[in-house]
Scaffold this motif. Structure first.
Motif, PDB file in Angstrom:
ATOM      1  N   MET A 157      95.297  47.481 -44.200  1.00 22.19           N
ATOM      2  CA  MET A 157      95.520  46.143 -43.643  1.00 22.19           C
ATOM      3  C   MET A 157      94.441  45.836 -42.607  1.00 22.19           C
ATOM      4  SD  MET A 157      98.321  44.867 -45.044  1.00 22.19           S
ATOM      5  CE  MET A 157      99.304  43.762 -44.029  1.00 22.19           C
ATOM      6  N   ALA A 158      94.069  44.592 -42.577  1.00 29.63           N
ATOM      7  CA  ALA A 158      93.114  44.126 -41.577  1.00 29.63           C
ATOM      8  C   ALA A 158      93.734  42.938 -40.847  1.00 29.63           C
ATOM      9  CB  ALA A 158      91.805  43.712 -42.246  1.00 29.63           C
ATOM     10  N   ARG A 159      93.325  42.760 -39.627  1.00 29.45           N
ATOM     11  CA  ARG A 159      93.789  41.626 -38.841  1.00 29.45           C
ATOM     12  C   ARG A 159      92.735  40.522 -38.898  1.00 29.45           C
ATOM     13  NH1 ARG A 159      97.101  41.255 -34.346  1.00 29.45           N
ATOM     14  NH2 ARG A 159      98.468  42.420 -35.726  1.00 29.45           N
ATOM     15  N   VAL A 160      93.167  39.336 -39.266  1.00 30.24           N
ATOM     16  CA  VAL A 160      92.263  38.193 -39.330  1.00 30.24           C
ATOM     17  C   VAL A 160      92.760  37.125 -38.357  1.00 30.24           C
ATOM     18  CG1 VAL A 160      91.395  36.317 -40.791  1.00 30.24           C
ATOM     19  CG2 VAL A 160      91.653  38.628 -41.730  1.00 30.24           C
ATOM     20  N   VAL A 161      91.842  36.580 -37.587  1.00 32.24           N
ATOM     21  CA  VAL A 161      92.178  35.522 -36.635  1.00 32.24           C
ATOM     22  C   VAL A 161      91.533  34.223 -37.092  1.00 32.24           C
ATOM     23  CG1 VAL A 161      91.821  34.683 -34.280  1.00 32.24           C
ATOM     24  CG2 VAL A 161      92.465  37.068 -34.675  1.00 32.24           C
ATOM     25  N   VAL A 162      92.328  33.177 -37.173  1.00 33.46           N
ATOM     26  CA  VAL A 162      91.821  31.843 -37.497  1.00 33.46           C
ATOM     27  C   VAL A 162      92.142  30.931 -36.315  1.00 33.46           C
ATOM     28  CG1 VAL A 162      91.907  29.895 -39.093  1.00 33.46           C
ATOM     29  CG2 VAL A 162      92.204  32.233 -39.961  1.00 33.46           C
ATOM     30  N   ASP A 163      91.105  30.348 -35.729  1.00 29.94           N
ATOM     31  CA  ASP A 163      91.292  29.389 -34.639  1.00 29.94           C
ATOM     32  C   ASP A 163      90.989  28.001 -35.167  1.00 29.94           C
ATOM     33  OD1 ASP A 163      92.046  31.083 -32.475  1.00 29.94           O
ATOM     34  OD2 ASP A 163      89.985  31.808 -32.367  1.00 29.94           O
ATOM     35  N   VAL A 164      91.954  27.112 -35.027  1.00 32.33           N
ATOM     36  CA  VAL A 164      91.830  25.743 -35.528  1.00 32.33           C
ATOM     37  C   VAL A 164      91.778  24.804 -34.324  1.00 32.33           C
ATOM     38  CG1 VAL A 164      92.922  23.944 -36.913  1.00 32.33           C
ATOM     39  CG2 VAL A 164      93.130  26.348 -37.598  1.00 32.33           C
ATOM     40  N   MET A 165      90.745  23.972 -34.269  1.00 34.68           N
ATOM     41  CA  MET A 165      90.578  23.055 -33.135  1.00 34.68           C
ATOM     42  C   MET A 165      90.339  21.641 -33.639  1.00 34.68           C
ATOM     43  SD  MET A 165      90.803  24.801 -30.343  1.00 34.68           S
ATOM     44  CE  MET A 165      90.038  23.818 -29.048  1.00 34.68           C
ATOM     45  N   PRO A 166      90.772  20.634 -32.856  1.00 33.52           N
ATOM     46  CA  PRO A 166      90.408  19.267 -33.226  1.00 33.52           C
ATOM     47  C   PRO A 166      88.888  19.115 -33.211  1.00 33.52           C
ATOM     48  CG  PRO A 166      91.375  19.353 -31.011  1.00 33.52           C
ATOM     49  CD  PRO A 166      91.539  20.716 -31.606  1.00 33.52           C
ATOM     50  N   LYS A 167      88.354  18.377 -34.168  1.00 33.55           N
ATOM     51  CA  LYS A 167      86.909  18.124 -34.173  1.00 33.55           C
ATOM     52  C   LYS A 167      86.503  17.449 -32.867  1.00 33.55           C
ATOM     53  CE  LYS A 167      86.187  17.674 -39.163  1.00 33.55           C
ATOM     54  NZ  LYS A 167      85.796  16.778 -40.263  1.00 33.55           N
ATOM     55  N   PRO A 168      85.252  17.628 -32.444  1.00 32.00           N
ATOM     56  CA  PRO A 168      84.837  17.074 -31.135  1.00 32.00           C
ATOM     57  C   PRO A 168      85.061  15.575 -31.022  1.00 32.00           C
ATOM     58  CG  PRO A 168      83.168  18.596 -31.984  1.00 32.00           C
ATOM     59  CD  PRO A 168      84.195  18.427 -33.082  1.00 32.00           C
ATOM     60  N   GLU A 169      84.930  14.847 -32.137  1.00 25.73           N
ATOM     61  CA  GLU A 169      85.066  13.388 -32.057  1.00 25.73           C
ATOM     62  C   GLU A 169      86.526  12.926 -32.113  1.00 25.73           C
ATOM     63  OE1 GLU A 169      83.741  15.145 -34.474  1.00 25.73           O
ATOM     64  OE2 GLU A 169      84.119  14.287 -36.465  1.00 25.73           O
ATOM     65  N   ILE A 170      87.446  13.879 -32.245  1.00 24.52           N
ATOM     66  CA  ILE A 170      88.867  13.542 -32.322  1.00 24.52           C
ATOM     67  C   ILE A 170      89.501  13.672 -30.939  1.00 24.52           C
ATOM     68  CG2 ILE A 170      91.085  14.234 -33.332  1.00 24.52           C
ATOM     69  CD1 ILE A 170      89.319  13.112 -35.441  1.00 24.52           C
ATOM     70  N   LEU A 171      90.246  12.661 -30.531  1.00 24.73           N
ATOM     71  CA  LEU A 171      90.957  12.735 -29.259  1.00 24.73           C
ATOM     72  C   LEU A 171      91.937  13.898 -29.279  1.00 24.73           C
ATOM     73  CD1 LEU A 171      91.761   9.012 -28.442  1.00 24.73           C
ATOM     74  CD2 LEU A 171      90.193  10.535 -27.234  1.00 24.73           C
ATOM     75  N   ASP A 172      92.160  14.483 -28.125  1.00 26.65           N
ATOM     76  CA  ASP A 172      93.071  15.622 -28.029  1.00 26.65           C
ATOM     77  C   ASP A 172      94.009  15.379 -26.852  1.00 26.65           C
ATOM     78  OD1 ASP A 172      94.343  18.036 -27.774  1.00 26.65           O
ATOM     79  OD2 ASP A 172      92.576  19.126 -27.080  1.00 26.65           O
ATOM     80  N   PRO A 173      95.078  14.621 -27.078  1.00 26.35           N
ATOM     81  CA  PRO A 173      95.960  14.251 -25.962  1.00 26.35           C
ATOM     82  C   PRO A 173      96.588  15.445 -25.256  1.00 26.35           C
ATOM     83  CG  PRO A 173      96.665  13.222 -28.040  1.00 26.35           C
ATOM     84  CD  PRO A 173      95.490  14.066 -28.365  1.00 26.35           C
TER      85      PRO A 173
END
Lengths: 79, 79
Positions: free
Chosen positions: B1-17
Motif C-alpha cells: 500500500m502507498a499513501r497518496v495525497v491529493v490537494d484540491v484548491m479553487p483556481k486563482p481566478e475563482i473567489l474563495d469566500p
C-alpha cells in the motif's frame, strides 16, 4: 511573504463520511485498488516573515481546526 | 500500500469566500501579518502499489475535484 500550508484532517478515531463515500464509489466507477480515503481541509496562507511558528500554531488550533475532532499539520513552503 | 495525497484548491481566478472569511477574521482576533488565505480540500488515499499515476490522475480529475473551478496536485508520500 512566506507561504504556509495547514492541512486539517479528522482524527483517526473520528468517522469520515465524505471520505468513505469516495472510497465506496470508486470500485463502482471502475477503479480498484483504493482502500481507505479520508477527506480534510487544506489551507494556504500568505504570511509576513514576522509571523512566527507559535502564532501559526495558535491560528491553526484556534481558527482553522476543531481540536476536539481534528488534527492538523503546519508547514512552510516556497511561495 | 502507498499513501497518496491529493490537494484540491479553487483556481486563482475563482473567489474563495471561506478563505476570505478566515483572512478577514484574523486581524479582528488579534493576529496581524496574514495576507491572503485560500481554502481547499485535502484527500489522503491508501492505494495498492498496482495503482499507477494515470489512474490517480483520472480519480483526482473525475471524482475529487471539479476541473471547471478547481486545480489539484497529486503526490505520493510515505504511508
Amino acid at each position: 511573504m512566506a507561504r504556509v500550508v495547514v492541512d486539517v484532517m479528522p482524527k483517526p478515531e473520528i468517522l469520515d463520511p465524505q471520505g468513505q463515500a469516495v472510497a465506496r464509489a470508486l470500485p463502482r466507477l471502475g477503479f480498484s485498488g483504493v482502500g481507505e480515503v479520508r477527506q480534510g481541509r487544506h489551507f494556504e496562507l500568505d504570511v509576513d516573515d514576522t509571523v512566527d511558528d507559535e502564532t501559526l500554531a495558535k491560528i491553526a488550533e484556534g481558527f482553522l481546526a476543531n481540536p476536539v475532532i481534528e488534527q492538523w499539520t503546519i508547514r512552510r513552503v516556497d511561495a
